[in-house]
Design a protein around this motif. Structure first.
Motif, PDB file in Angstrom:
ATOM      1  N   ALA A  76       0.867  -1.110  -0.084  1.00  0.00           N
ATOM      2  CA  ALA A  76       0.151  -0.066   0.103  1.00  0.00           C
ATOM      3  C   ALA A  76       0.809   1.125   0.006  1.00  0.00           C
ATOM      4  CB  ALA A  76      -0.951  -0.042   1.182  1.00  0.00           C
ATOM      5  N   GLY A  77       0.541   2.144  -0.964  1.00  0.00           N
ATOM      6  CA  GLY A  77       1.331   3.357  -1.023  1.00  0.00           C
ATOM      7  C   GLY A  77       2.351   3.301  -2.322  1.00  0.00           C
ATOM      8  N   ASP A  78       2.592   2.055  -2.886  1.00  0.00           N
ATOM      9  CA  ASP A  78       3.514   1.674  -3.813  1.00  0.00           C
ATOM     10  C   ASP A  78       2.837   2.153  -5.212  1.00  0.00           C
ATOM     11  OD1 ASP A  78       5.575   1.384  -1.932  1.00  0.00           O
ATOM     12  OD2 ASP A  78       5.525  -0.923  -2.111  1.00  0.00           O
ATOM     13  N   THR A  79       3.668   2.677  -6.052  1.00  0.00           N
ATOM     14  CA  THR A  79       3.251   2.729  -7.766  1.00  0.00           C
ATOM     15  C   THR A  79       4.269   2.054  -8.335  1.00  0.00           C
ATOM     16  OG1 THR A  79       2.312   4.790  -7.026  1.00  0.00           O
ATOM     17  CG2 THR A  79       2.663   4.364  -9.421  1.00  0.00           C
ATOM     18  N   ALA A  80       3.975   1.316  -9.485  1.00  0.00           N
ATOM     19  CA  ALA A  80       4.804   0.461 -10.343  1.00  0.00           C
ATOM     20  C   ALA A  80       4.254   0.929 -11.723  1.00  0.00           C
ATOM     21  CB  ALA A  80       4.658  -0.913 -10.281  1.00  0.00           C
ATOM     22  N   TYR A  81       5.306   0.903 -12.616  1.00  0.00           N
ATOM     23  CA  TYR A  81       4.948   1.323 -14.273  1.00  0.00           C
ATOM     24  C   TYR A  81       5.674  -0.118 -15.016  1.00  0.00           C
ATOM     25  CZ  TYR A  81       5.989   2.659 -18.819  1.00  0.00           C
ATOM     26  OH  TYR A  81       5.991   2.755 -20.364  1.00  0.00           O
ATOM     27  N   LEU A  82       4.648  -0.456 -15.756  1.00  0.00           N
ATOM     28  CA  LEU A  82       5.180  -1.599 -16.762  1.00  0.00           C
ATOM     29  C   LEU A  82       4.885  -1.228 -18.147  1.00  0.00           C
ATOM     30  CD1 LEU A  82       3.033  -3.998 -14.363  1.00  0.00           C
ATOM     31  CD2 LEU A  82       5.580  -4.240 -14.928  1.00  0.00           C
ATOM     32  N   PRO A  83       6.212  -1.158 -18.721  1.00  0.00           N
ATOM     33  CA  PRO A  83       6.133  -1.059 -20.198  1.00  0.00           C
ATOM     34  C   PRO A  83       5.506  -2.049 -21.041  1.00  0.00           C
ATOM     35  CG  PRO A  83       8.266  -1.576 -19.854  1.00  0.00           C
ATOM     36  CD  PRO A  83       7.608  -1.502 -18.284  1.00  0.00           C
ATOM     37  N   PRO A  84       5.296  -1.786 -22.341  1.00  0.00           N
ATOM     38  CA  PRO A  84       4.474  -2.678 -23.075  1.00  0.00           C
ATOM     39  C   PRO A  84       5.344  -3.981 -23.325  1.00  0.00           C
ATOM     40  CG  PRO A  84       4.301  -0.326 -24.057  1.00  0.00           C
ATOM     41  CD  PRO A  84       5.404  -0.456 -23.151  1.00  0.00           C
ATOM     42  N   GLY A  85       4.755  -5.151 -23.244  1.00  0.00           N
ATOM     43  CA  GLY A  85       5.430  -6.372 -23.391  1.00  0.00           C
ATOM     44  C   GLY A  85       5.965  -6.947 -22.317  1.00  0.00           C
ATOM     45  N   GLU A  86       6.146  -6.174 -21.267  1.00  0.00           N
ATOM     46  CA  GLU A  86       6.807  -6.798 -20.129  1.00  0.00           C
ATOM     47  C   GLU A  86       5.812  -7.787 -19.071  1.00  0.00           C
ATOM     48  OE1 GLU A  86      10.020  -5.297 -17.338  1.00  0.00           O
ATOM     49  OE2 GLU A  86       8.118  -4.129 -16.863  1.00  0.00           O
ATOM     50  N   VAL A  87       6.245  -9.023 -19.067  1.00  0.00           N
ATOM     51  CA  VAL A  87       5.313  -9.886 -18.454  1.00  0.00           C
ATOM     52  C   VAL A  87       5.599  -9.602 -16.988  1.00  0.00           C
ATOM     53  CG1 VAL A  87       5.192 -12.509 -17.899  1.00  0.00           C
ATOM     54  CG2 VAL A  87       5.759 -11.895 -20.223  1.00  0.00           C
ATOM     55  N   HIS A  88       4.052  -9.569 -16.359  1.00  0.00           N
ATOM     56  CA  HIS A  88       4.351  -9.281 -14.834  1.00  0.00           C
ATOM     57  C   HIS A  88       3.178 -10.079 -13.994  1.00  0.00           C
ATOM     58  CE1 HIS A  88       1.467  -6.743 -17.364  1.00  0.00           C
ATOM     59  NE2 HIS A  88       0.752  -6.923 -16.304  1.00  0.00           N
ATOM     60  N   GLN A  89       3.522 -10.183 -12.767  1.00  0.00           N
ATOM     61  CA  GLN A  89       2.386 -10.696 -11.942  1.00  0.00           C
ATOM     62  C   GLN A  89       2.491 -10.184 -10.654  1.00  0.00           C
ATOM     63  OE1 GLN A  89       3.836 -14.812 -10.664  1.00  0.00           O
ATOM     64  NE2 GLN A  89       1.635 -15.515 -10.674  1.00  0.00           N
ATOM     65  N   ILE A  90       1.187 -10.042  -9.901  1.00  0.00           N
ATOM     66  CA  ILE A  90       1.251  -9.548  -8.569  1.00  0.00           C
ATOM     67  C   ILE A  90       0.513 -10.820  -7.780  1.00  0.00           C
ATOM     68  CG2 ILE A  90      -0.307  -8.040  -6.971  1.00  0.00           C
ATOM     69  CD1 ILE A  90       1.511  -6.635  -9.130  1.00  0.00           C
ATOM     70  N   VAL A  91       1.344 -10.814  -6.510  1.00  0.00           N
ATOM     71  CA  VAL A  91       1.070 -12.019  -5.506  1.00  0.00           C
ATOM     72  C   VAL A  91       0.905 -11.440  -4.234  1.00  0.00           C
ATOM     73  CG1 VAL A  91       1.984 -14.135  -4.572  1.00  0.00           C
ATOM     74  CG2 VAL A  91       2.560 -13.727  -6.776  1.00  0.00           C
ATOM     75  N   ASN A  92      -0.417 -11.754  -3.640  1.00  0.00           N
ATOM     76  CA  ASN A  92      -0.766 -11.289  -2.223  1.00  0.00           C
ATOM     77  C   ASN A  92       0.058 -12.124  -1.099  1.00  0.00           C
ATOM     78  OD1 ASN A  92      -1.807 -10.542   0.193  1.00  0.00           O
ATOM     79  ND2 ASN A  92      -3.882 -10.432  -0.570  1.00  0.00           N
ATOM     80  N   VAL A  93       1.038 -11.602  -0.665  1.00  0.00           N
ATOM     81  CA  VAL A  93       1.734 -12.268   0.299  1.00  0.00           C
ATOM     82  C   VAL A  93       1.419 -12.190   1.800  1.00  0.00           C
ATOM     83  CG1 VAL A  93       3.771 -12.725  -1.298  1.00  0.00           C
ATOM     84  CG2 VAL A  93       3.835 -10.691   0.143  1.00  0.00           C
ATOM     85  N   GLY A  94       0.385 -11.106   1.848  1.00  0.00           N
ATOM     86  CA  GLY A  94      -0.018 -10.869   3.185  1.00  0.00           C
ATOM     87  C   GLY A  94      -1.351 -11.620   3.843  1.00  0.00           C
ATOM     88  N   ASP A  95      -1.687 -11.377   4.822  1.00  0.00           N
ATOM     89  CA  ASP A  95      -2.766 -11.898   5.486  1.00  0.00           C
ATOM     90  C   ASP A  95      -4.176 -11.361   5.405  1.00  0.00           C
ATOM     91  OD1 ASP A  95      -0.774 -13.737   6.869  1.00  0.00           O
ATOM     92  OD2 ASP A  95      -0.687 -12.543   8.462  1.00  0.00           O
ATOM     93  N   THR A  96      -4.168 -10.291   4.621  1.00  0.00           N
ATOM     94  CA  THR A  96      -5.515  -9.570   4.224  1.00  0.00           C
ATOM     95  C   THR A  96      -5.583  -9.121   2.791  1.00  0.00           C
ATOM     96  OG1 THR A  96      -4.343  -7.489   4.793  1.00  0.00           O
ATOM     97  CG2 THR A  96      -5.377  -8.389   6.709  1.00  0.00           C
ATOM     98  N   GLU A  97      -6.634  -8.784   2.543  1.00  0.00           N
ATOM     99  CA  GLU A  97      -6.868  -8.667   0.919  1.00  0.00           C
ATOM    100  C   GLU A  97      -5.838  -7.569   0.513  1.00  0.00           C
ATOM    101  OE1 GLU A  97     -10.928  -8.054  -1.011  1.00  0.00           O
ATOM    102  OE2 GLU A  97     -10.592  -5.985  -0.238  1.00  0.00           O
ATOM    103  N   PHE A  98      -5.309  -7.615  -0.529  1.00  0.00           N
ATOM    104  CA  PHE A  98      -4.556  -6.648  -1.323  1.00  0.00           C
ATOM    105  C   PHE A  98      -5.265  -5.983  -2.358  1.00  0.00           C
ATOM    106  CE2 PHE A  98      -1.699  -5.250  -4.989  1.00  0.00           C
ATOM    107  CZ  PHE A  98      -0.824  -4.597  -4.148  1.00  0.00           C
ATOM    108  N   ARG A  99      -5.376  -4.541  -2.549  1.00  0.00           N
ATOM    109  CA  ARG A  99      -6.251  -3.930  -3.489  1.00  0.00           C
ATOM    110  C   ARG A  99      -5.182  -2.745  -4.178  1.00  0.00           C
ATOM    111  NH1 ARG A  99     -11.724  -1.767  -0.792  1.00  0.00           N
ATOM    112  NH2 ARG A  99     -12.671  -3.663  -0.556  1.00  0.00           N
ATOM    113  N   MET A 100      -5.399  -2.826  -5.329  1.00  0.00           N
ATOM    114  CA  MET A 100      -4.505  -1.804  -6.304  1.00  0.00           C
ATOM    115  C   MET A 100      -5.604  -1.371  -7.600  1.00  0.00           C
ATOM    116  SD  MET A 100      -2.123  -4.242  -8.623  1.00  0.00           S
ATOM    117  CE  MET A 100      -2.700  -4.936 -10.179  1.00  0.00           C
ATOM    118  N   TYR A 101      -5.061  -0.158  -7.841  1.00  0.00           N
ATOM    119  CA  TYR A 101      -5.758   0.256  -8.920  1.00  0.00           C
ATOM    120  C   TYR A 101      -4.711   0.587 -10.259  1.00  0.00           C
ATOM    121  CZ  TYR A 101      -9.268   2.881 -11.677  1.00  0.00           C
ATOM    122  OH  TYR A 101     -10.037   3.146 -12.602  1.00  0.00           O
TER     123      TYR A 101
END
Length: 123
Positions: A76-101
Motif C-alpha cells: 500500500a502506497g507503492d506505484t509501479a510502471y510496466l512498459p508494453p510487452g513486459e510479463v508481470h505478476q502480482i502475488v498477495n503475500v499478506g494475511d489480508t486482502e490486497f487492493r490496487m488500481y
C-alpha cells in the motif's frame, strides 16, 4: 461531478483476480482505461503482458510484483510502471486482502481521445 464506488458485488474475474473496470462510464472521456483489482491472501494474477503501458497503484495490503526475473515488494502506497510487452505478476503475500488500481494506455487510445475531443468541440 460523477463518483464511482468500488462495488464488491459486481467484481469480474480477469487475469486470475477480481476486478472492476472503470469503463464504460458515459460521463468520462479519457485517453486511458483503468480497473480495481482485489487479491485475497495467497492469490496471484496470471503472469501476462499487454501491448499497453500500465501503471499500478497499491492501495491496501502487502504483495510482491514480478517483471521478468525481478521480484520486489509491492505494498500500500507503492506505484509501479510496466512498459508494453513486459510479463508481470502480482502475488498477495499478506494475511489480508490486497487492493490496487491499474491504469493503462496506448497510442490508439490517445488518438481516439483526440478525435472525440475535436468532434465534441465542433458541436
Amino acid at each position: 461531478m460523477d463518483v464511482r464506488t468500488l462495488d464488491a458485488e459486481s467484481l469480474q474475474a480477469e487475469y486470475g483476480v477480481l476486478t472492476q473496470r472503470l469503463l464504460p462510464w458515459p460521463a468520462l472521456r479519457a485517453p486511458f482505461e483503468g480497473a480495481w483489482a482485489l487479491l485475497e491472501p495467497g492469490a496471484a494474477t496470471v503472469p501476462h503482458a499487454h501491448h499497453e503501458h500500465e501503471l499500478f497503484i497499491a492501495t491496501q495490503g502487502t504483495a510482491t510484483i514480478s517483471a521478468g526475473e525481478q521480484v520486489r515488494p509491492f505494498n500500500a502506497g507503492d506505484t509501479a510502471y510496466l512498459p508494453p510487452g513486459e510479463v508481470h505478476q502480482i502475488v498477495n503475500v499478506g494475511d489480508t486482502e490486497f487492493r490496487m488500481y491499474s491504469v493503462w494506455w496506448d497510442p490508439q487510445m490517445a488518438v481516439r481521445f483526440s478525435a472525440d475531443s475535436e468532434s465534441a468541440g465542433a458541436r
